[in-house]
Scaffold this active site. Structure first.
Site, PDB file in Angstrom:
ATOM      1  N   TYR A  58       0.823  -1.200   0.000  1.00  0.00           N
ATOM      2  CA  TYR A  58       0.000   0.000   0.000  1.00  0.00           C
ATOM      3  C   TYR A  58       0.861   1.256   0.000  1.00  0.00           C
ATOM      4  CZ  TYR A  58      -3.586  -3.375   1.450  1.00  0.00           C
ATOM      5  OH  TYR A  58      -4.418  -4.464   1.537  1.00  0.00           O
ATOM      6  N   HIS A 124       0.247 -11.916   1.146  1.00  0.00           N
ATOM      7  CA  HIS A 124      -0.751 -11.126   0.429  1.00  0.00           C
ATOM      8  C   HIS A 124      -1.306 -11.882  -0.780  1.00  0.00           C
ATOM      9  CE1 HIS A 124      -1.664  -6.561  -0.276  1.00  0.00           C
ATOM     10  NE2 HIS A 124      -2.733  -7.300  -0.451  1.00  0.00           N
ATOM     11  N   SER A 203     -13.107  -5.294   1.321  1.00  0.00           N
ATOM     12  CA  SER A 203     -14.093  -4.724   0.391  1.00  0.00           C
ATOM     13  C   SER A 203     -15.514  -5.184   0.704  1.00  0.00           C
ATOM     14  CB  SER A 203     -13.730  -5.050  -1.063  1.00  0.00           C
ATOM     15  OG  SER A 203     -12.507  -4.457  -1.426  1.00  0.00           O
ATOM     16  N   ARG A 207     -16.371  -2.406  -2.776  1.00  0.00           N
ATOM     17  CA  ARG A 207     -15.468  -1.345  -3.254  1.00  0.00           C
ATOM     18  C   ARG A 207     -16.189  -0.010  -3.382  1.00  0.00           C
ATOM     19  NH1 ARG A 207     -10.637  -3.673  -4.594  1.00  0.00           N
ATOM     20  NH2 ARG A 207     -10.656  -5.912  -5.013  1.00  0.00           N
ATOM     21  N   GLY A 208     -17.122   0.232  -2.452  1.00  0.00           N
ATOM     22  CA  GLY A 208     -17.850   1.491  -2.390  1.00  0.00           C
ATOM     23  C   GLY A 208     -19.163   1.501  -3.121  1.00  0.00           C
ATOM     24  N   ALA A 211     -22.207   1.156  -0.978  1.00  0.00           N
ATOM     25  CA  ALA A 211     -22.327   2.166   0.068  1.00  0.00           C
ATOM     26  C   ALA A 211     -22.723   3.510  -0.537  1.00  0.00           C
ATOM     27  CB  ALA A 211     -21.006   2.296   0.835  1.00  0.00           C
ATOM     28  N   GLY A 213     -21.103   5.005  -2.947  1.00  0.00           N
ATOM     29  CA  GLY A 213     -19.912   5.789  -3.246  1.00  0.00           C
ATOM     30  C   GLY A 213     -19.507   5.836  -4.706  1.00  0.00           C
TER      31      GLY A 213
END
Length: 337
Positions: A58, A124, A203, A207-208, A211, A213
């Site tokens: 990240y 990961h 997520s 991924r929004g 919501a 977004g």
């Protein structure tokens, strides 16, 4: 500090909703500056979040550095998770699951975070060129050395989980899981229950999109989601239409879309901990408000009916990213070619 309900992940008792920290430094846009990111992290701790999830990938180390500067003076208040194997150089992703790379990445993460110990350390991704036993062996040695407390895997299959667990107990499996991505239900959730492995859902608000977004205009130029088929063209239009129906269920249930997502994910198994990511304090408070707004079971059943497997239009990942995951897929799931 506020107290939230808790769940167990391996040897750790954590808030039943954690915080995925990726958005503060990586992938999604717009991105906050460092001061805004620090304020959100500190607010999360004040609000009772006790599970923070970062990774070497990240911001190519920037996210770990942000946590190191912002919250490590409150280290005793939270369980810290980070990840190795999937990293990058010159802004490009790469996978290296060799023991040497894992050891080096861990040392770099400890330095960036400003700590001598990471509670939960994930692979990961699976490196297809390195046997999982060798990678987990390196992590087991890190446990013995006291540098990490427990081992996790991310975006891997039930079969890989069992192979890894035979080398060293696996405390957590982290995979995308939300009403529109239900792949863990194929085999991984059952394997976690069998082995005593916790499940961390990333997520969890799609991924929004679930919501509120993401709109018809899509995502900003340069946002990671812009390269994902579900956020493109006709696929996006189809998925936004489903999101509108999801919004109607939430409104009828007296909760927000994000809270309906959280309630649905939390209801699936008692060993699941969702880690939504956000850059805004009001959005975080909305997510945590799930515990103050019980969702009727009838609404959860409506979500099930709206989002059976493969209800979302488009592959979950673009082709290159798809090759980097080991998770099970549905028999008729669309995959990027």
């Amino acid at each position: 500090m506020t107290t939230l309900p808790t769940r167990t992940i391996g040897p750790f008792t954590v808030s039943a909703i954690g915080l995925g920290c990726m958005n503060l430094s990586h992938a999604y846009l717009p991105r906050p500056d460092a001061a805004e990111g620090a304020r959100l992290l500190l607010h999360a701790l004040d609000a009772g979040v006790t599970f923070l999830d970062t990774a070497a990938l990240y911001g190519f180390g920037a996210n770990e550095e942000l946590l190191g500067r912002s919250v490590m003076h409150r280290r005793a208040e939270f369980t810290l998770a980070s990840k190795c194997v999937l990293g990058g150089a010159d802004g490009k992703r790469g996978i290296d699951g060799s023991p040497e790379a894992i050891t080096g990445t861990l040392e770099d993460s400890l330095r960036r975070l400003g700590t001598e110990h990471i509670d939960l350390y994930y692979m990961h991704r699976l490196d297809p060129n390195v046997p999982i036993e060798e990678s987990v062996g390196a992590l087991a040695r890190a446990v013995e050395a006291g540098k990490i407390g427990a081992i996790g895997l991310s975006e891997m299959s039930a079969a890989t989980l069992r192979r890894a667990h035979a080398v060293h107990p696996i405390a957590a499996m982290q995979t995308e899981y939300s009403p529109w991505t239900r792949n863990p239900e194929i085999a991984v959730l059952d394997a976690c229950a069998e082995l005593g492995t916790g499940f961390v859902a990333f997520s969890p608000v799609a991924r929004g999109l679930l919501a509120g977004g993401v709109g018809a205009e899509g995502v900003p130029q340069g946002d990671l989601r812009g390269g994902m088929p579900r956020f493109q063209g006709d696929n996006l239009a189809h998925n936004l239409a489903m999101a509108a129906r999801f919004r109607a269920i939430a409104e009828a249930a007296g909760c927000t879309m994000a809270q309906l997502c959280m309630a649905w994910v939390l209801s699936r198994r008692d060993f699941i901990v969702p880690i939504p990511g956000t850059t805004r304090i009001d959005h975080l408070d909305d997510l945590l408000g799930t515990f103050a707004h019980p969702v009727p079971v009838e609404a959860l059943a409506q979500v099930d009916a709206l989002f059976p497997p493969n209800a979302a239009a488009g592959p979950r990942y673009a082709r290159e990213a798809q090759t980097q995951v080991d998770t099970e897929t549905w028999a008729d799931e669309p995959l990027a070619s």
